[in-house]
Motif scaffolding. Structure first.
Motif, PDB file in Angstrom:
ATOM      1  N   VAL A 370      86.836  41.622 -51.412  1.00  0.00           N
ATOM      2  CA  VAL A 370      85.623  41.184 -50.475  1.00  0.00           C
ATOM      3  C   VAL A 370      85.222  40.028 -50.397  1.00  0.00           C
ATOM      4  N   VAL A 371      85.634  39.241 -49.306  1.00  0.00           N
ATOM      5  CA  VAL A 371      84.994  38.026 -49.361  1.00  0.00           C
ATOM      6  C   VAL A 371      83.376  38.388 -48.261  1.00  0.00           C
ATOM      7  N   LEU A 372      82.616  37.316 -48.384  1.00  0.00           N
ATOM      8  CA  LEU A 372      81.383  37.641 -46.967  1.00  0.00           C
ATOM      9  C   LEU A 372      81.313  36.419 -46.594  1.00  0.00           C
ATOM     10  N   LEU A 373      81.670  36.126 -44.810  1.00  0.00           N
ATOM     11  CA  LEU A 373      81.753  35.324 -44.697  1.00  0.00           C
ATOM     12  C   LEU A 373      80.458  34.732 -43.970  1.00  0.00           C
ATOM     13  N   LYS A 374      79.694  35.588 -43.561  1.00  0.00           N
ATOM     14  CA  LYS A 374      78.403  34.920 -43.351  1.00  0.00           C
ATOM     15  C   LYS A 374      77.395  36.302 -43.318  1.00  0.00           C
ATOM     16  N   ASN A 375      76.099  35.776 -43.057  1.00  0.00           N
ATOM     17  CA  ASN A 375      75.555  36.894 -43.032  1.00  0.00           C
ATOM     18  C   ASN A 375      73.716  35.556 -42.347  1.00  0.00           C
ATOM     19  N   ASP A 376      73.930  35.425 -41.568  1.00  0.00           N
ATOM     20  CA  ASP A 376      72.659  34.627 -40.905  1.00  0.00           C
ATOM     21  C   ASP A 376      71.873  35.441 -40.509  1.00  0.00           C
ATOM     22  N   LEU A 544      79.687  39.029 -41.292  1.00  0.00           N
ATOM     23  CA  LEU A 544      80.859  38.924 -41.244  1.00  0.00           C
ATOM     24  C   LEU A 544      81.572  38.826 -42.362  1.00  0.00           C
ATOM     25  N   ILE A 545      82.117  39.858 -42.812  1.00  0.00           N
ATOM     26  CA  ILE A 545      83.509  40.588 -43.896  1.00  0.00           C
ATOM     27  C   ILE A 545      85.026  40.126 -43.881  1.00  0.00           C
ATOM     28  N   TRP A 546      85.532  39.030 -45.136  1.00  0.00           N
ATOM     29  CA  TRP A 546      87.158  39.923 -44.661  1.00  0.00           C
ATOM     30  C   TRP A 546      87.473  40.932 -45.298  1.00  0.00           C
ATOM     31  N   SER A 547      88.190  41.264 -45.129  1.00  0.00           N
ATOM     32  CA  SER A 547      89.163  42.443 -46.608  1.00  0.00           C
ATOM     33  C   SER A 547      90.232  42.203 -46.321  1.00  0.00           C
ATOM     34  N   TRP A 548      91.524  43.243 -46.581  1.00  0.00           N
ATOM     35  CA  TRP A 548      92.770  43.175 -47.059  1.00  0.00           C
ATOM     36  C   TRP A 548      93.340  44.205 -46.711  1.00  0.00           C
ATOM     37  N   PHE A 549      94.779  44.301 -46.944  1.00  0.00           N
ATOM     38  CA  PHE A 549      94.923  45.522 -46.966  1.00  0.00           C
ATOM     39  C   PHE A 549      94.702  45.727 -48.256  1.00  0.00           C
ATOM     40  N   ASN A 567      77.855  43.949 -54.886  1.00  0.00           N
ATOM     41  CA  ASN A 567      77.416  43.210 -54.411  1.00  0.00           C
ATOM     42  C   ASN A 567      79.415  41.814 -54.166  1.00  0.00           C
ATOM     43  N   PRO A 568      79.377  41.229 -52.896  1.00  0.00           N
ATOM     44  CA  PRO A 568      80.136  40.756 -52.552  1.00  0.00           C
ATOM     45  C   PRO A 568      80.669  39.634 -53.631  1.00  0.00           C
ATOM     46  N   SER A 569      81.793  39.241 -54.462  1.00  0.00           N
ATOM     47  CA  SER A 569      82.668  38.764 -55.215  1.00  0.00           C
ATOM     48  C   SER A 569      83.584  37.917 -54.567  1.00  0.00           C
ATOM     49  N   GLY A 570      84.222  38.191 -53.408  1.00  0.00           N
ATOM     50  CA  GLY A 570      85.413  37.361 -52.908  1.00  0.00           C
ATOM     51  C   GLY A 570      85.195  35.978 -52.475  1.00  0.00           C
ATOM     52  N   LYS A 571      86.466  35.780 -52.795  1.00  0.00           N
ATOM     53  CA  LYS A 571      86.191  34.064 -52.749  1.00  0.00           C
ATOM     54  C   LYS A 571      87.900  34.452 -51.437  1.00  0.00           C
ATOM     55  N   LEU A 572      87.840  33.374 -50.861  1.00  0.00           N
ATOM     56  CA  LEU A 572      89.127  33.198 -49.431  1.00  0.00           C
ATOM     57  C   LEU A 572      90.462  32.321 -50.951  1.00  0.00           C
ATOM     58  N   PRO A 573      91.248  32.588 -51.184  1.00  0.00           N
ATOM     59  CA  PRO A 573      92.864  31.872 -51.587  1.00  0.00           C
ATOM     60  C   PRO A 573      93.824  30.606 -50.709  1.00  0.00           C
ATOM     61  N   TRP A 574      93.206  30.904 -49.394  1.00  0.00           N
ATOM     62  CA  TRP A 574      93.428  29.657 -48.631  1.00  0.00           C
ATOM     63  C   TRP A 574      92.440  29.535 -47.648  1.00  0.00           C
ATOM     64  N   MET A 625      80.646  34.069 -49.653  1.00  0.00           N
ATOM     65  CA  MET A 625      79.208  33.684 -49.910  1.00  0.00           C
ATOM     66  C   MET A 625      79.011  35.122 -50.776  1.00  0.00           C
ATOM     67  N   SER A 626      77.763  35.469 -51.474  1.00  0.00           N
ATOM     68  CA  SER A 626      76.958  36.699 -52.268  1.00  0.00           C
ATOM     69  C   SER A 626      75.976  37.534 -51.567  1.00  0.00           C
ATOM     70  N   TYR A 627      75.680  38.331 -51.825  1.00  0.00           N
ATOM     71  CA  TYR A 627      73.609  39.666 -51.756  1.00  0.00           C
ATOM     72  C   TYR A 627      72.844  38.291 -53.020  1.00  0.00           C
ATOM     73  N   THR A 628      73.264  37.164 -53.757  1.00  0.00           N
ATOM     74  CA  THR A 628      72.389  36.773 -54.385  1.00  0.00           C
ATOM     75  C   THR A 628      72.886  35.071 -54.119  1.00  0.00           C
TER      76      THR A 628
END
Length: 746
Positions: A370-376, A544-549, A567-574, A625-628
């Protein structure tokens, strides 16, 4: 055990050194900071004499029976010689349900339920080779439990366009990340006496006209971008089978392409396994037999009418094809079957399927994807102490994706949806106000059955239902927090069709904007396998969060990320573009082509294009992104000057400067600003996922072979490392470089 599994560096297959200021933490997290070199076991040759004896006893009809489908997913057995069928199963998302022998109708078994694993994009987003191995081992156990010899997976074609119908199934736009995920996956599967079938070889990067499109790629681009993962599958993982793709390459169909199947795959790389055609991808008996295809599979006609059936028998009897050529293919198949122990079945793995352990495997992958894209506004992780109600909006909150679309799915007993995940994880005191929000609508034309759902479709597929919109807005107004689940699904992203645009379907963009207007405390979660146009939503939304199938446990994993249990640690592979025209294949007007397609962008695929052409992406390759927070420092190399065959030792520190533990992916890029040939501004050449407690730090040493700096010289037909000055960069995305140093290559 079928592999040498020793601890070494992910980049260089040499030791990764980790020092930690907190020695207790170092001991606790050794498995998170050390990674394995995965080496597959080659195909055995110890039964060659027995194989020769078996072939000598076969009739021509028995030989050809082994070379083509005698059912939808198996070749013919030779019972009198003790040779069973060669059985296959689709497998990118898990082992496909059993189907009838002569049609696509489900067989109706009650014991073929399987684990639904995250799609390829989700696995790649973990940037974790240990999880790639775990995925392979787990799905391999399920395949052998179903008595399958070949798992038709992994699908490792490069993502050339964000519109690609199989982007969700493929790993990445980057050749280095691609091979580093591919190899451990293959090794994990084949440990279970099941062969992978690496697909789709090769240059199979679009679904539009996939049956006949002629792909034109210059040799350097082919070698640097599209072949590295296939080559690593042979040389490092020892993949036992490959799947020939549908399309043509330089004028010849890939299932009869002598350059790709014989010259490159076998003669140059040393491949000793078998090549299986994609279903109904064979066009000529003689060309395919002589140019390296071993097994023909397909569906549209009676099995005896296959090119490798009656036609092959006739051509051998007439002398047009030598029977010795047929023998060559039969021997390859038998050698693989003996390697898999499928003939004598002595000591063959047994496996297991549909188990709690495998559901846990699927969870681990999903949780790190799971990729955290934004957390303003730091709305995430969601703090439930003062929350009494949550609006859950969007059909994707309850959409299941194990089945769907034109491609292979999984018959599973468990698929936790996002809504169910929240119900499982939220305190019972919090009321969930669910609203569907939008309807899935698809074009009614005939092509829609193959997934062409946006092509020539009516405008109304993007129109919101007033009643559903009203329900969604009321839920948002009357709740403390809203979570919208939008994006896509496996009916929308599917094999056999490329999307027509990056637009969000079903009126979702309008829905999201209206919900944000009535409740600013709204978290937007996208569930999709490929990029969409989310520029306006990204500007208007704070979270914003990005998840997958994301498999059987995807809903639980997503809920755990939203609530901070993970704590999200995913990174976009594209790369996520701001608009479609920014992507290289579309900026050059070279997608999808008609009868032929020229890869005009050359080596500048994905982030290579964006970084080299100074095109700003919406979210860059490697971003998440991450929560830290993490701090990089003290980047250095062990020397200033190296030979072209040296190992470059790169050292840097990472510190968790935030308040919670988390994982960061350190990404190593190289650039060659003084090159005599065109090169990308930078290229990924290493990565490491590191776990750190709050306040702790580590010194990480990566071993980078200088050969990774090479480019492919088309004149000399070899890889060359140019002498000169190179920059080595460390960051946590392609656009967030934290530090760089220069080295010299003699």
């Amino acid at each position: 055990m079928n592999i040498k599994h020793i601890y070494t560096s992910m980049i260089a297959a040499t030791l990764l050194v980790v020092s930690c200021k907190d020695t207790k933490q170092s001991e606790k997290t050794a498995n998170n900071t050390m990674v394995a070199e995965y080496k597959g076991k080659p195909i055995t040759k110890e039964f060659d004499a027995k194989i020769d004896s078996l072939v000598a006893q076969m009739t021509l009809e028995e030989k050809t029976g082994m070379l083509h489908g005698n059912s939808m997913f198996a070749t013919k057995a030779i019972e009198r010689l003790g040779i069973p069928e060669l059985t296959m199963a689709d497998g990118p998302l898990g082992v496909r349900e059993e189907i009838s022998r002569d049609s696509w109708t489900a067989a109706g078994w009650d014991n073929d339920f399987a684990t639904y694993y995250p799609a390829g994009g989700g696995l790649a987003a973990t940037w974790n080779t240990e999880l790639a191995y775990l995925f392979g081992r787990s799905v391999g156990e399920e395949a052998i439990a179903r008595d399958k010899d070949v798992l038709l997976s992994p699908a490792i074609n490069i993502i050339r366009s964000p519109l690609g119908g199989r982007t969700y199934e493929y790993f990445t736009e980057d050749p280095f990340l691609n091979k580093k995920i591919t190899v451990p996956f293959i090794v994990g599967v084949q440990e279970n006496d099941v062969a992978v079938c690496v697909k789709h070889y090769a240059a199979n990067n679009q679904e539009t006209n996939r049956d006949f499109v002629d792909v034109q790629i210059d040799e350097r681009t082919l070698r640097e971008i599209y072949l590295p993962a296939f080559e690593a599958a042979v040389k490092e993982a020892h993949a036992y089978s490959f799947m020939g793709a549908y399309n043509k390459f330089r004028g010849e169909y890939l299932c009869e392409n002598g350059y790709m199947l014989n010259d490159v795959l076998r003669d140059e790389w040393g491949f000793e396994g078998i090549v299986i055609s994609d279903w109904a991808a064979v066009h000529d008996t003689k060309k395919s037999i002589e140019n390296g295809l071993d097994v023909e599979m397909g569906t549209p006609k009676p099995f005896n009418e296959f090119f490798y059936a009656d036609s092959l028998i006739e051509k051998v009897k007439s002398g047009e094809i030598a029977e010795s050529d047929v023998d060559t293919h039969v021997k390859r198949i038998l050698r693989m079957m003996f390697t898999l122990k499928s003939i004598d079945d002595k000591g063959r793995a047994k496996g297991s399927i549909n188990t709690e352990a495998h559901f846990e495997d699927a969870y681990k992958i999903a949780a790190e994807s799971v990729v955290l894209l934004k957390n303003d506004k730091n709305l995430l992780p969601l703090k439930t102490d003062n929350i009494k109600s949550i609006a859950v909006i969007g059909h994707n909150a309850m959409k299941k994706n194990a089945l769907g679309g034109f491609g292979a799915g999984v018959k599973t007993k468990r698929e936790v949806t996002p809504l169910e995940g929240l119900q499982n994880r939220l305190p019972k005191s919090i009321k969930i106000n669910y609203a569907e929000g939008y309807l899935e609508r698809y074009s009614n034309d005939e092509k829609a059955k193959l997934g062409d759902i946006t092509l020539n479709g009516p405008v109304t597929i993007n129109t919101l239902e007033p009643k559903l919109l009203e329900e969604a807005l009321n839920a948002a107004k009357n709740s403390d927090v809203a979570i919208i689940f939008a994006g896509s699904n496996r009916d929308y992203e599917t094999e056999a069709s490329d999307r027509a645009s990056l637009d969000l379907p079903f009126g979702q963009e309008e829905l999201i904007k209206k919900v944000l207007e009535v409740n600013p405390n709204t978290i937007v979660v996208f569930i999709a396998g490929a990029p969409f146009d989310i520029l306006d939503i990204s500007q208007k939304s704070s979270s914003l969060i990005w998840s997958w199938f994301n498999g059987s446990e995807g809903g639980n994993a997503l809920a755990d990320v939203i609530l901070g249990n993970v704590n999200p640690s995913g990174k976009l592979p594209w790369t996520m573009p701001k608009k479609l025209e920014d992507s290289p294949a579309h900026a050059t007007n070279s997608f999808p082509g008609d009868e032929s397609v020229v890869y005009t962008e050359g080596i500048l695929v994905g982030y290579r294009w964006f970084d080299t052409k100074n095109v700003e992406p919406l979210y860059p390759f490697g971003y998440g992104m991450s929560y830290t927070t993490f701090e990089f420092s003290d980047l250095k190399t062990d020397k200033e000057t190296y030979n072209a065959d040296a190992i470059i030792e790169v050292t840097f520190n990472i510190k968790n400067t935030g308040k919670v533990a988390g994982k960061e992916v350190a990404q190593l890029y190289i650039s060659d600003p003084e090159s005599y040939v065109e090169k990308a501004a930078q290229e990924l050449k290493g990565f490491e996922k590191v776990f750190l407690k709050s306040g702790s730090s580590k010194t990480v040493t990566m071993q980078l072979p200088a050969k990774e700096l090479a480019y492919y010289n088309e004149v000399k037909k070899q890889w060359l490392v140019e002498p000169g000055t190179y920059k080595i960069k460390i960051g946590n995305s392609s656009r967030n470089i934290k530090s760089e140093v220069s080295i010299n290559i003699k």
